[in-house]
Design an enzyme around this catalytic site. Sequence first.
Site, mmCIF file in Angstrom:
data_model
loop_
_atom_site.group_PDB
_atom_site.id
_atom_site.type_symbol
_atom_site.label_atom_id
_atom_site.label_comp_id
_atom_site.label_asym_id
_atom_site.label_seq_id
_atom_site.Cartn_x
_atom_site.Cartn_y
_atom_site.Cartn_z
ATOM 1 N N ASP A 192 50.229 61.906 1.892
ATOM 2 C CA ASP A 192 50.969 60.809 1.263
ATOM 3 C C ASP A 192 50.811 60.876 -0.256
ATOM 4 O O ASP A 192 49.696 60.958 -0.769
ATOM 5 C CB ASP A 192 50.400 59.496 1.818
ATOM 6 C CG ASP A 192 51.046 58.256 1.227
ATOM 7 O OD1 ASP A 192 52.057 58.377 0.529
ATOM 8 O OD2 ASP A 192 50.521 57.153 1.491
ATOM 9 N N HIS A 364 48.915 52.431 0.052
ATOM 10 C CA HIS A 364 48.896 53.872 -0.201
ATOM 11 C C HIS A 364 47.734 54.256 -1.109
ATOM 12 O O HIS A 364 47.362 53.517 -2.022
ATOM 13 C CB HIS A 364 50.212 54.316 -0.838
ATOM 14 C CG HIS A 364 51.415 54.025 0.010
ATOM 15 N ND1 HIS A 364 51.880 54.902 0.958
ATOM 16 C CD2 HIS A 364 52.231 52.945 0.057
ATOM 17 C CE1 HIS A 364 52.945 54.379 1.548
ATOM 18 N NE2 HIS A 364 53.178 53.193 1.023
#
Length: 552
Positions: A192, A364
């Site tokens: 990610d 995130h």
Amino acid sequence: MASKLKITPLGGVSEIGKNMTAIEYGKDIVVIDCGSIFPTDEMPGIDLVIPDMSYLEKNASRIRAFLITHGHEDHIGASPYALRKFPDVPFYGSKLTNALINHKLEEHGITSAKLVTVEPGSVVRLGCFSVEFIRTNHSITGAFALAITTPIGVLMHTGDFKIDYTPIDGGMIDLKRFAQYGEKGVLMLMADSTNAELPGYTMSERMVGESFERYFAKADGRVIVASFASNIHRIQQICDCAVRHGRKICFQGRSMVNISELATKLGYLNVDPKHLIELEKIKNFKPERICVITTGSQGEPMSGLARMANSAHRLNIMQGDLVLISASAIPGNERMISQVINKLFKKGARVVYESMAEIHVSGHARQEELKIIQALTKPKYFMPVHGEYRHLVHHVMLAEKMGVQHDDIFVCDLGDTVEITKNGAKKLEGAAPAGSVMIDGLGIGDIGNIVLRDRKLLSQDGLFITVVTLNKKTGKLMAGPDIISRGFVYVRESEQLIDDARELVRGVVGDFEKKPKGDWSQIKNSVKNALRDYLYDKTKRNPVILPIIVEV
């Protein structure tokens, strides 16, 4: 073929993220995620955008499973469409992920689907692949990373993640398993990249709870909190805070109501029913005893918060309300959010949003967390995923600092295929069929660039229609031309323009009376060209011009 591992991002938007990726080796394919994206401003009238699955359709007999990392829309939104094409292919996901997928299937009338629920640490055999689901932290419960063991090495996919040392549900990311795979050797890491340009660590979700506590303690009117419906941890903290301050809780917004009911049923959301009230009962309580949890953190026009701000809801904003917008803006939504915030202030509410206070944390990982994953897994090859292009580049620079060679890093567009063998890795020439399929109503993929172009033209300069009635045998003008303007000029205020356009059309049609009779298309093209030049000369606009010929 039996000695080649291929990785191909098939769906999503290349500058935003990959929401469907095919992993293939020999006769077997597994697919990571099956997401959708919301239409951009360049897609007027489009309801949803799903991945192009034509490559998978050509190889349907080889697909062993869809591996779903978590239950956000950009990872499960296309599931009903995929299950129509591949009804016998199982979907593997967490309990909450599968429940959310099943809810979508019910809405689409799909009754038979193979949804297989897995737990952290579960290992499944799929053809030549062995897949382990590894617990991670994200802004939704039940998020996984994937360790896919292939005949030539281990491919690790982090999914969307962060490292939260104090998660709300007590389930911290399983860094030990990342390290164990790293000790054995990781062939490629797909990680990610959403926050790759941000230094440091992403804050723990518990920090948001502390901020809620401060605002609830000072609020002397209703508290209205807008958040993502899927962020069960956030909703739990809001509910806990409301209960501590003696407030009743009312859920608003279709997705918020549906997901809260689903999460409660599955045991992910724990709220005593005595603290919950329906919208109709709010009037029975003083404002200081009310907490509303609603959708609308992205300013969506039909969301709960937007309708409250527009006085189009049964529960409208009033003087003294405290509105907490507990979310960050998804790129492209900034303007809608700003408009809703301005309307809330006009209604007399006090509004708090991310740039003012710590009422939202990302799901995130930032740079230091990404470094930890790189250090633990020590991959030979690296592919940054999920982020805008600048995020991917920042992640590339970070990976190089961590020792990955530049030639061993692959930044892929949709359709690019990375091929890995025991002798090395390379990006193949050409591209697989990939990209986006637009959905408008019941139409799937029937809206293309030409239709979108026409829609954009209609939205920009409007429509100009001229209707003429011609004698079928002689071509003589029998009636008209009638002029219809939509979105171009207001006819009653542009009479001279319309009259001159009529005379122009009469002249063009009259020229054809003297010529041999044939296809009316010549007349249509001549009328269109003449009107285009005339209207642009007079208005500097380019409406869509539609000549219509009626034969009598």
